[in-house]
Enzyme design. Structure first.
Site, PDB file in Angstrom:
ATOM      1  N   LYS A 508      17.355   5.309  -6.914  1.00 51.09           N
ATOM      2  CA  LYS A 508      18.455   5.726  -7.786  1.00 51.09           C
ATOM      3  C   LYS A 508      19.481   4.630  -8.065  1.00 51.09           C
ATOM      4  O   LYS A 508      20.056   4.572  -9.148  1.00 51.09           O
ATOM      5  CB  LYS A 508      19.174   6.930  -7.168  1.00 51.09           C
ATOM      6  N   THR A 555       7.175   0.068  -2.303  1.00 49.65           N
ATOM      7  CA  THR A 555       7.056   1.493  -2.621  1.00 49.65           C
ATOM      8  C   THR A 555       5.570   1.861  -2.698  1.00 49.65           C
ATOM      9  O   THR A 555       4.699   1.015  -2.555  1.00 49.65           O
ATOM     10  CB  THR A 555       7.707   1.827  -3.979  1.00 49.65           C
ATOM     11  N   LYS A 579      -0.487  -0.335  -3.133  1.00 42.78           N
ATOM     12  CA  LYS A 579      -1.906  -0.597  -3.424  1.00 42.78           C
ATOM     13  C   LYS A 579      -2.311  -0.169  -4.828  1.00 42.78           C
ATOM     14  O   LYS A 579      -3.431  -0.462  -5.269  1.00 42.78           O
ATOM     15  CB  LYS A 579      -2.777   0.151  -2.404  1.00 42.78           C
ATOM     16  N   VAL A 609      -4.189  -4.248   2.477  1.00 42.62           N
ATOM     17  CA  VAL A 609      -5.293  -3.965   3.405  1.00 42.62           C
ATOM     18  C   VAL A 609      -4.926  -4.531   4.771  1.00 42.62           C
ATOM     19  O   VAL A 609      -4.721  -5.725   4.920  1.00 42.62           O
ATOM     20  CB  VAL A 609      -6.613  -4.599   2.924  1.00 42.62           C
ATOM     21  N   ALA A 611      -2.199  -4.004   6.660  1.00 42.31           N
ATOM     22  CA  ALA A 611      -0.768  -4.252   6.932  1.00 42.31           C
ATOM     23  C   ALA A 611      -0.512  -5.744   7.153  1.00 42.31           C
ATOM     24  O   ALA A 611      -0.629  -6.538   6.222  1.00 42.31           O
ATOM     25  CB  ALA A 611      -0.289  -3.411   8.102  1.00 42.31           C
ATOM     26  N   LEU A 613      -2.285  -7.851   9.033  1.00 49.57           N
ATOM     27  CA  LEU A 613      -3.479  -8.639   9.373  1.00 49.57           C
ATOM     28  C   LEU A 613      -3.870  -9.553   8.203  1.00 49.57           C
ATOM     29  O   LEU A 613      -3.795  -9.135   7.042  1.00 49.57           O
ATOM     30  CB  LEU A 613      -4.644  -7.722   9.711  1.00 49.57           C
ATOM     31  N   GLU A 667       1.457   8.046   5.270  1.00 47.77           N
ATOM     32  CA  GLU A 667       2.384   8.132   4.149  1.00 47.77           C
ATOM     33  C   GLU A 667       3.191   9.429   4.313  1.00 47.77           C
ATOM     34  O   GLU A 667       2.780  10.340   5.047  1.00 47.77           O
ATOM     35  CB  GLU A 667       1.600   8.180   2.835  1.00 47.77           C
ATOM     36  N   ASP A 678      -6.890   6.512   0.231  1.00 47.82           N
ATOM     37  CA  ASP A 678      -6.229   5.272   0.629  1.00 47.82           C
ATOM     38  C   ASP A 678      -7.243   4.238   1.123  1.00 47.82           C
ATOM     39  O   ASP A 678      -7.175   3.064   0.765  1.00 47.82           O
ATOM     40  CB  ASP A 678      -5.196   5.574   1.715  1.00 47.82           C
ATOM     41  N   LYS A 682      -8.567   0.517  -0.459  1.00 45.73           N
ATOM     42  CA  LYS A 682      -8.604  -0.725   0.317  1.00 45.73           C
ATOM     43  C   LYS A 682      -9.960  -1.421   0.226  1.00 45.73           C
ATOM     44  O   LYS A 682     -10.027  -2.643   0.024  1.00 45.73           O
ATOM     45  CB  LYS A 682      -8.251  -0.432   1.773  1.00 45.73           C
TER      46      LYS A 682
END
Length: 815
Positions: A508, A555, A579, A609, A611, A613, A667, A678, A682
């Site tokens: 916002k 986001t 993603k 993919v 996080a 790593l 999520e 998800d 990936k």
């Protein structure tokens, strides 16, 4: 003898003049001095306004005159002792009455000729020098005022007269040789022709007056006192990292002043250069500051580039046509037409093909130039041998200056590469054979970015500044901001990276600070921020137009993902944990890749993919080094791995999913994770990065959820189905336990096909002992055909995701 000149800001008001008097008292104790002063700050502009209003029959000139009068009388009141103030005010009023009568005359005949303009403008310096000289009498008895018009003789070119050096030097030498005063005050800017008419030396001409006097007297020094501590490496108002240049050559100073360094009027240098008189640029408000020394030869402590300057409001004129090739005289006629029109040419460039000639002029001269040139070439235009003069406005010139640039290879290459990397388009280039100046014509809107970029390239090589714009301040976003705050000093010290967060936005509100947002109070500031939309945020980022800008998407919003291409087109790099963009239609994914290459803006999405790593990084290195991916096996959902590692006879599936959401492993809508979509995204991203053309519909998704859960219309309804279908999940668990297997949600890619599904993994498989929220990826390639390259580690959680984003930021900074 030393000559000092004080500019308009130095004598703007009584307070500033008092500072000047202190400097004069100190200097006069060492030697005799000549002091040239400008008009009170802003008065010359006011005089031009008054004359212009009067010539237009606009009685506003009276109001402007009254303001001029009030300023001078107020200055007298504050400066001069009560005993003498009445007499001084009377003389000032008499001078002002003369000015008023001249303005009334202009009003009556509604004409403001250059000759009259010189007469009007002379009042500024004549009044200020009189007031200052009267104040000085209270402090130094052997001081007096001398009208520069009685010394400096010029031709009759009004507003920018040419000095008769022989007569002028004779007058100056004669006067000073016979004068015993310790301090002599002289008005700058003003002069007279041989007929006794008042002339002026051009705007900024007070510097020139001081140089003329210094040259005629063979002064020991010429000091130009202003409101900054010397000539800067760039305009400090636009480039905050700019710093004063300690030493600079006469030629370098002339180049910088010609290209917009306003602390010095360009013609000032020549008289001093001829007599080898050192020029000092000093700060009236910091008299002990070192300032800048301008002399014949200098040291090269700051490298081959001494400064970067610019000229605003430039138009580019292009004369082109096939009829010009091999035909002599076109250049001569072009420049003659401009000369007759009294249009100053700032920059010239011509291609060796002789097909076109490009010149830069000031924007306010552009249309007059077009008219004159088109008239000159009317015959050739009628035969279509050439095209009508092309005028491009809203431009500027940036110039890199340094005597020793010619002795260093690659200066121009570094200059243009830096501009190109920051999306600053160069419209024309000019470089003399001396290589003391390399000039480029750019868009006016890019001035600040260009100056900052070039300054960083040539003066701040050791530290690179990254300007971040972060969208999304949920769990991951907040942690990322805290990580940046914590590591800012470390990165400057150890990696030479200065990371500034310039913009922050939630769904916002948004806040911006060009100097960097205070990361200890951003969450308070954003509550009072501007209303945010995708368009308004993008406009703020592009209006700031900062070099090394990076847009960071923290986001899971599809609309935000759709804006990436807009940022890339502006050469703004994009870092995303979202993603959606890279798993959308293949054509959209490919477009982002192409825009990244075309506009030299990075697109990094390592956290898509695994996080934190280095999965995509490793895959890219394999492909870039010529290896070929044959198969990928992976557990890519830390959320699902956490769920199935904690789901057992003591913990219901419902409870474990609730726990995973509460601890931030899923999520906000856990259906995204549990549906397998998800994970499908990936493996799709990995397949694409491996060089395969695939879309999400090509990924086979074998869901373990019951149909009722898949059809749930809300998160609350979804959780109810998990409770209701508890037996379904217990059956899956018991079946795996009976085979001594672990449940793992696996993504597979083989021979160009991919699928995601829940698998029963036995104890001999690398996935069997995968604990907690860890991810694991097995890359089988032509180089790793039997024993795969394995990457394993934490693949979910806000901390590691933020760390992955931070790693991408650092990667960009070090490229």
């Amino acid at each position: 003898m030393k000559v000092l000149k004080f500019g308009g800001t130095s004598v703007a008001n009584a307070e500033n003049i008092s500072k000047v008097i202190e400097i004069l008292i100190s200097e006069s104790k060492k030697q005799n001095i000549a002091v040239v002063v400008s008009a009170l700050g802003g008065i010359t502009d006011e005089l031009i306004k008054a004359g212009t209003f009067a010539s237009l029959k606009d009685e506003t000139y009276i109001t402007t005159f009254d303001h001029i009068k009030a300023r001078h009388l107020e200055t007298v009141k504050l400066l001069i002792s009560i005993a003498r103030a009445k007499d001084v005010s009377k003389n000032v009023e008499a001078k002002l009455e003369e000015l008023k009568n001249l303005l009334h005359g202009i009003f009556l005949i509604n004409e403001f000729s250059n000759k009259t303009r010189d007469k009007i403008l002379s009042f500024g310096e004549l009044l200020s020098s009189y007031i200052i000289s009267e104040k000085l009498k209270d402090k130094i008895k052997l001081s007096e005022l001398k009208d520069s018009r009685e010394l400096i003789v010029t031709d009759s070119t009004h507003t920018k007269a040419i000095v008769n050096t022989k007569l002028t030097n004779k007058n100056i030498a004669s006067y000073f040789n016979s004068n015993k005063a310790k301090v002599i005050i002289l008005p700058g800017f003003v002069s007279r022709n041989e007929h006794g008419d008042t002339t002026t030396l051009g705007r900024g001409g007070s510097d020139y007056t001081a140089a003329i006097i210094a040259s005629a007297l063979k002064a020991s020094d010429l000091e130009i006192w202003t409101d900054v501590s010397g000539m800067f490496t760039a305009n400090p108002k636009l480039v905050k990292q700019a710093f004063p240049i300690e030493e600079i050559s006469y030629q370098e100073a002339m180049e910088l002043s010609h290209f917009g360094a306003k602390v010095l009027y360009p013609p000032t240098v020549q008289p001093a250069l001829q007599k080898n008189i050192p020029i000092y640029i000093k700060n009236t408000f910091e008299p002990k500051a070192k300032g800048t020394l301008i002399k014949k030869k200098t040291s090269n402590t700051n490298g081959p580039v001494k400064g970067i300057s610019h000229i605003e409001n430039i138009a580019l004129l292009t004369l082109e046509g096939n009829g010009m090739i091999g035909v002599p005289g076109f250049s001569k006629r072009l420049f003659s037409a401009l000369s007759i029109a009294e249009i100053n040419v700032v920059l010239i460039t011509q291609a060796s093909s002789e097909h076109s000639i490009c010149v830069g002029v000031y924007s306010n001269d552009a249309q007059h130039a077009k008219k004159m040139v088109d008239e000159e070439f009317a015959y050739e235009l009628s035969l279509k041998k050439i095209k009508p003069l092309l005028v491009e406005d809203q431009l500027a010139v940036v110039a890199v200056v340094g005597d020793n640039m010619k002795n260093h290879q690659g200066i121009s290459g570094r200059m243009f590469k830096s501009l190109g990397q920051n999306n600053v388009n160069v419209r024309a280039i000019a470089q003399g054979a001396s290589e003391r100046n390399i000039s480029a014509v750019i868009a006016h809107k890019d001035i600040k970015k260009a100056l900052t970029t070039l300054h960083n390239r040539f003066f701040e090589k050791q530290v690179k500044t990254l300007n971040l714009f972060i969208v999304g301040v949920g769990n991951v976003g907040q942690i990322l901001i805290n990580q940046i705050k914590q590591q800012q000093d470390y990165l400057v010290k150890n990696l030479l990276l200065n990371i500034k967060v310039i913009g922050i936005s939630n769904s916002k509100k948004m806040i911006f600070n060009e100097d960097g947002i205070d990361l200890s109070s951003w969450n308070t500031l954003i509550k009072k921020g501007k209303t945010r939309t995708h368009d308004t945020f993008f406009k703020e980022v592009t209006d700031l137009n900062l070099s090394n800008s990076i847009f960071i998407d923290v986001t899971a919003n599809e609309e935000v993902a759709k804006t990436y291409k807009d940022y890339l087109k502006e050469s703004i790099s994009v870092i995303a944990c979202n993603k959606i963009a890279c798993s959308s239609k293949y054509s959209d994914y490919q477009e982002l890749k192409e825009l990244s290459r075309k506009y030299n803006a990075s697109l990094l999405f390592e956290t898509n993919v695994g996080a934190g790593l280095p999965i995509i990084y490793t895959l890219n290195n394999l492909v870039n080094s010529g290896d070929k991916i044959t198969s990928i096996q992976a557990v890519l959902s830390g959320s699902l791995n956490f769920v199935f590692n904690n789901f057992n006879e003591n913990n219901s599936f419902y409870d474990v999913v609730k726990q995973a959401q509460a601890e931030g492993y899923t999520e906000p809508d856990p259906r995204i994770d549990l549906s397998g979509v998800d994970v499908a995204r990936k493996i799709l991203i990995l397949a694409r990065e491996a060089g395969f053309k695939m879309d999400l519909k090509d990924i086979k998704n074998e869901s373990f959820l019951p149909k009722e859960s898949l059809k749930a219309k809300s998160v609350a309804e979804f959780y109810k189905t998990l409770e209701k279908q508890a037996s379904h999940f217990e059956t899956i668990y018991n079946k795996a336990q009976n085979k001594n297997c672990q449940l793992k949600y696996v993504a597979e890619f083989n021979n160009g096909k991919a699928k995601v599904s829940l698998k029963e993994v036995d104890k001999d498989h690398p996935f069997y002992n995968l604990e907690g929220k860890d991810n694991i990826v097995l890359f089988f390639t032509e180089r790793y055909p039997e024993q795969p390259l394995i990457i394993k580690g934490a693949g979910a959680g806000a901390e590691v995701t933020a760390s992955g984003l931070f790693a991408d930021i650092i990667t960009l900074g070090r490229n």
